[in-house]
Design a protein around this motif. Structure first.
Motif, mmCIF file in Angstrom:
data_model
loop_
_atom_site.group_PDB
_atom_site.id
_atom_site.type_symbol
_atom_site.label_atom_id
_atom_site.label_comp_id
_atom_site.label_asym_id
_atom_site.label_seq_id
_atom_site.Cartn_x
_atom_site.Cartn_y
_atom_site.Cartn_z
ATOM 1 N N THR A 207 -14.755 -9.557 13.804
ATOM 2 C CA THR A 207 -15.149 -8.275 14.397
ATOM 3 C C THR A 207 -14.598 -7.085 13.607
ATOM 4 O O THR A 207 -14.546 -5.981 14.108
ATOM 5 N N CYS A 208 -14.168 -7.354 12.389
ATOM 6 C CA CYS A 208 -13.539 -6.295 11.604
ATOM 7 C C CYS A 208 -14.463 -5.786 10.506
ATOM 8 O O CYS A 208 -15.301 -6.524 10.004
ATOM 9 N N SER A 209 -14.254 -4.557 10.140
ATOM 10 C CA SER A 209 -15.002 -4.031 9.000
ATOM 11 C C SER A 209 -14.063 -3.292 8.069
ATOM 12 O O SER A 209 -13.078 -2.687 8.491
ATOM 13 N N LEU A 210 -14.397 -3.382 6.817
ATOM 14 C CA LEU A 210 -13.600 -2.750 5.784
ATOM 15 C C LEU A 210 -13.960 -1.265 5.772
ATOM 16 O O LEU A 210 -15.115 -0.911 5.580
ATOM 17 N N GLU A 211 -12.979 -0.440 6.056
ATOM 18 C CA GLU A 211 -13.250 0.979 6.249
ATOM 19 C C GLU A 211 -13.175 1.775 4.949
ATOM 20 O O GLU A 211 -14.029 2.592 4.644
ATOM 21 N N ARG A 212 -12.137 1.520 4.173
ATOM 22 C CA ARG A 212 -11.871 2.323 2.981
ATOM 23 C C ARG A 212 -10.854 1.600 2.107
ATOM 24 O O ARG A 212 -10.049 0.830 2.621
ATOM 25 N N MET A 213 -10.886 1.870 0.825
ATOM 26 C CA MET A 213 -9.895 1.296 -0.080
ATOM 27 C C MET A 213 -9.290 2.415 -0.910
ATOM 28 O O MET A 213 -9.970 3.375 -1.248
ATOM 29 N N THR A 214 -8.023 2.276 -1.203
ATOM 30 C CA THR A 214 -7.408 3.279 -2.065
ATOM 31 C C THR A 214 -6.267 2.625 -2.844
ATOM 32 O O THR A 214 -6.055 1.415 -2.732
ATOM 33 N N LEU A 215 -5.545 3.408 -3.626
ATOM 34 C CA LEU A 215 -4.463 2.838 -4.415
ATOM 35 C C LEU A 215 -3.116 3.388 -3.965
ATOM 36 O O LEU A 215 -3.019 4.514 -3.457
ATOM 37 N N LEU A 216 -2.092 2.578 -4.163
ATOM 38 C CA LEU A 216 -0.713 2.906 -3.803
ATOM 39 C C LEU A 216 0.179 2.559 -4.988
ATOM 40 O O LEU A 216 -0.187 1.745 -5.822
ATOM 41 N N PRO A 217 1.395 3.142 -5.043
ATOM 42 C CA PRO A 217 2.330 2.726 -6.094
ATOM 43 C C PRO A 217 2.648 1.234 -5.954
ATOM 44 O O PRO A 217 2.587 0.695 -4.852
ATOM 45 N N VAL A 218 2.978 0.585 -7.064
ATOM 46 C CA VAL A 218 3.349 -0.826 -7.028
ATOM 47 C C VAL A 218 4.748 -0.946 -6.425
ATOM 48 O O VAL A 218 5.701 -0.335 -6.917
ATOM 49 N N LYS A 219 4.841 -1.676 -5.340
ATOM 50 C CA LYS A 219 6.098 -1.823 -4.596
ATOM 51 C C LYS A 219 5.988 -3.056 -3.724
ATOM 52 O O LYS A 219 4.923 -3.624 -3.581
ATOM 53 N N ASP A 220 7.107 -3.410 -3.096
ATOM 54 C CA ASP A 220 7.066 -4.482 -2.113
ATOM 55 C C ASP A 220 6.866 -3.854 -0.740
ATOM 56 O O ASP A 220 7.741 -3.136 -0.251
ATOM 57 N N TYR A 221 5.696 -4.074 -0.153
ATOM 58 C CA TYR A 221 5.376 -3.418 1.116
ATOM 59 C C TYR A 221 5.670 -4.300 2.326
ATOM 60 O O TYR A 221 5.353 -3.920 3.448
ATOM 61 N N LYS A 222 6.259 -5.451 2.078
ATOM 62 C CA LYS A 222 6.602 -6.339 3.202
ATOM 63 C C LYS A 222 7.618 -5.633 4.085
ATOM 64 O O LYS A 222 8.505 -4.940 3.587
ATOM 65 N N ASN A 223 7.483 -5.817 5.372
ATOM 66 C CA ASN A 223 8.403 -5.252 6.363
ATOM 67 C C ASN A 223 8.398 -3.733 6.413
ATOM 68 O O ASN A 223 9.320 -3.114 6.919
ATOM 69 N N MET A 224 7.355 -3.123 5.865
ATOM 70 C CA MET A 224 7.271 -1.659 5.963
ATOM 71 C C MET A 224 6.392 -1.299 7.153
ATOM 72 O O MET A 224 5.432 -1.991 7.460
ATOM 73 N N PHE A 225 6.726 -0.189 7.800
ATOM 74 C CA PHE A 225 5.860 0.330 8.851
ATOM 75 C C PHE A 225 4.755 1.144 8.197
ATOM 76 O O PHE A 225 4.907 1.618 7.074
ATOM 77 N N PHE A 226 3.676 1.360 8.957
ATOM 78 C CA PHE A 226 2.567 2.121 8.389
ATOM 79 C C PHE A 226 3.010 3.523 7.973
ATOM 80 O O PHE A 226 2.570 4.039 6.964
ATOM 81 N N LYS A 227 3.906 4.119 8.756
ATOM 82 C CA LYS A 227 4.354 5.484 8.439
ATOM 83 C C LYS A 227 5.004 5.560 7.051
ATOM 84 O O LYS A 227 4.813 6.520 6.319
ATOM 85 N N GLU A 228 5.784 4.518 6.726
ATOM 86 C CA GLU A 228 6.429 4.494 5.402
ATOM 87 C C GLU A 228 5.383 4.337 4.309
ATOM 88 O O GLU A 228 5.475 4.954 3.244
ATOM 89 N N ILE A 229 4.403 3.477 4.587
ATOM 90 C CA ILE A 229 3.333 3.280 3.606
ATOM 91 C C ILE A 229 2.571 4.588 3.420
ATOM 92 O O ILE A 229 2.228 4.974 2.300
ATOM 93 N N HIS A 230 2.358 5.292 4.540
ATOM 94 C CA HIS A 230 1.638 6.560 4.438
ATOM 95 C C HIS A 230 2.401 7.576 3.592
ATOM 96 O O HIS A 230 1.807 8.340 2.836
ATOM 97 N N SER A 231 3.730 7.547 3.688
ATOM 98 C CA SER A 231 4.496 8.502 2.879
ATOM 99 C C SER A 231 4.341 8.189 1.389
ATOM 100 O O SER A 231 4.437 9.085 0.548
ATOM 101 N N LEU A 232 4.058 6.928 1.068
ATOM 102 C CA LEU A 232 3.796 6.588 -0.337
ATOM 103 C C LEU A 232 2.379 6.982 -0.755
ATOM 104 O O LEU A 232 2.128 7.279 -1.924
ATOM 105 N N LEU A 233 1.469 7.017 0.226
ATOM 106 C CA LEU A 233 0.129 7.555 -0.049
ATOM 107 C C LEU A 233 0.261 9.031 -0.410
ATOM 108 O O LEU A 233 -0.425 9.535 -1.298
ATOM 109 N N GLU A 234 1.168 9.728 0.306
ATOM 110 C CA GLU A 234 1.410 11.146 0.061
ATOM 111 C C GLU A 234 2.068 11.371 -1.305
ATOM 112 O O GLU A 234 1.853 12.392 -1.945
#
Ligand SMILES: *[C@@H]1O[C@H](CO)[C@@H](O)[C@H](O)[C@H]1NC(C)=O
Ligand SMILES: *[C@@H]1O[C@H](CO)[C@@H](O)[C@H](O)[C@H]1NC(C)=O
Ligand SMILES: *[C@@H]1O[C@H](CO)[C@@H](O)[C@H](O)[C@H]1NC(C)=O
Ligand SMILES: *[C@@H]1O[C@H](CO)[C@@H](O)[C@H](O)[C@H]1NC(C)=O
Ligand SMILES: *[C@@H]1O[C@H](CO)[C@@H](O)[C@H](O)[C@H]1NC(C)=O
Length: 268
Positions: A207-234
């Motif tokens: 029931t899922c759809s792929l909404e959007r794709m983008t790029l992030l810095p290369v890092k280990d994103y395990k155990n990160m909250f979305f907010k932290e990931i978003h700050s890397l988007l910024e």
């Protein structure tokens, strides 16, 4: 002779104009651009046309990729990288999404990054910016067989919307950032997730759809909250503009320890 002298004088004047910054157009706010970069507002444009940037209100430098807008955060002329942020991503607003989908395919792959257009209309590289650099990994004992490997500068991030909740390590819940904010009018029952680090087409739940794709810095994103990931988007993701110094290399163009580019086998 007189004509030559005149030409020399003209050239000297041009150089003076450049260095004294009379035109002032290779500057955007406090950022000064150097070759291969230039601004579209520059009348005396000495840059490579593939690396033309735009200056917005004398404050933000903008890179358009396929007419999509990315704000330039940093340019490093030593390691040949540029760091950009999608114009839709706002600081300290974790509900802000990238305006555009950007995939690896748009930025070339290891086989096609140095393919050149051979049509009469253009003689330019297809990919002025890449998401990886080929880095030298060992001593060069022959120009045809240097040791190198691709080094990714950025990695893929996928936004996924699902009609039902999903419980999978590949799906990171965006929590209050995106759930019930962006899509509240569309449907109250949409669940919003992100995936960093990659997934296969078969990992996309029913029931899922792929909404959007983008790029992030290369890092280990395990155990990160979305907010932290978003700050890397910024923070933005890095692209390489090393192709600008690869000339008409049609094989592989790699970067050595002192950040100089080399074309395997030499240029044609
Ligand atoms: C642009 O901004 C810089 C730095 O703030 C300033 O020095 C320069 O005079 C400005 N240029 C224009 C054309 O407003
Ligand atoms: C320009 O100024 C901003 C804010 O003052 C600063 O964060 C940034 O690092 C500066 N950029 C350059 C290229 O000096
Ligand atoms: C540019 O990159 C090099 C190599 O990574 C680094 O040593 C240098 O400090 C960077 N320059 C800036 C202005 O960040
Ligand atoms: C390039 O330099 C920047 C600092 O300006 C650094 O953050 C980045 O990791 C470096 N990238 C590569 C590929 O060396
Ligand atoms: C979405 O909902 C908000 C608040 O209920 C409303 O102000 C807005 O006009 C709605 N947007 C659309 C596109 O229906």
């Amino acid at each position: 002779m007189a004509r030559l002298l005149f030409a020399c004088l003209l050239l000297l004047l041009l150089v003076l104009f450049r260095t004294s910054n009379c035109m002032g157009t290779n500057r955007c706010g406090n950022r000064t651009l150097s070759y291969p970069f230039s601004l579209d507002s520059d009348q005396l444009n000495f840059g490579d046309p593939l690396y033309t940037l735009h200056c917005e209100k004398n404050t933000s430098t903008v890179l358009y990729l396929d007419s999509r807008k990315y704000y330039v955060q940093a340019i490093n002329y030593s390691n040949l990288t540029i760091r950009v942020v999608d114009a839709g991503v706002k600081e300290n607003d974790c509900s802000s999404l990238p305006d555009f989908s950007l995939t690896y395919a748009r930025l070339g792959n290891s086989r096609s990054a140095y393919t050149w257009l051979t049509t009469a209309s253009s003689d330019n590289a297809i990919y002025p910016y890449t998401w990886f650099q080929y880095k030298k990994t060992g001593p060069e004992w022959h120009k045809w067989f240097p040791k190198y490997k691709p080094l990714p500068l950025s990695q893929m991030m996928i936004f996924i919307n699902c009609a039902n909740p999903v419980n999978s390590p590949l799906y990171l819940d965006t929590g209050a950032c995106l759930n019930g904010v962006k899509y509240s009018n569309v449907s109250l029952s949409i669940h919003s997730y992100v995936n960093v680090g990659g997934m296969k087409a078969s990992d996309l739940m029913e029931t899922c759809s792929l909404e959007r794709m983008t790029l992030l810095p290369v890092k280990d994103y395990k155990n990160m909250f979305f907010k932290e990931i978003h700050s890397l988007l910024e923070y933005g993701f890095e692209l390489s503009w090393h192709s600008s110094s690869c000339g008409s290399c049609s094989t592989i163009c790699y970067i050595d320890d002192s950040y100089r580019t080399h074309c395997i086998g030499g240029q044609y």
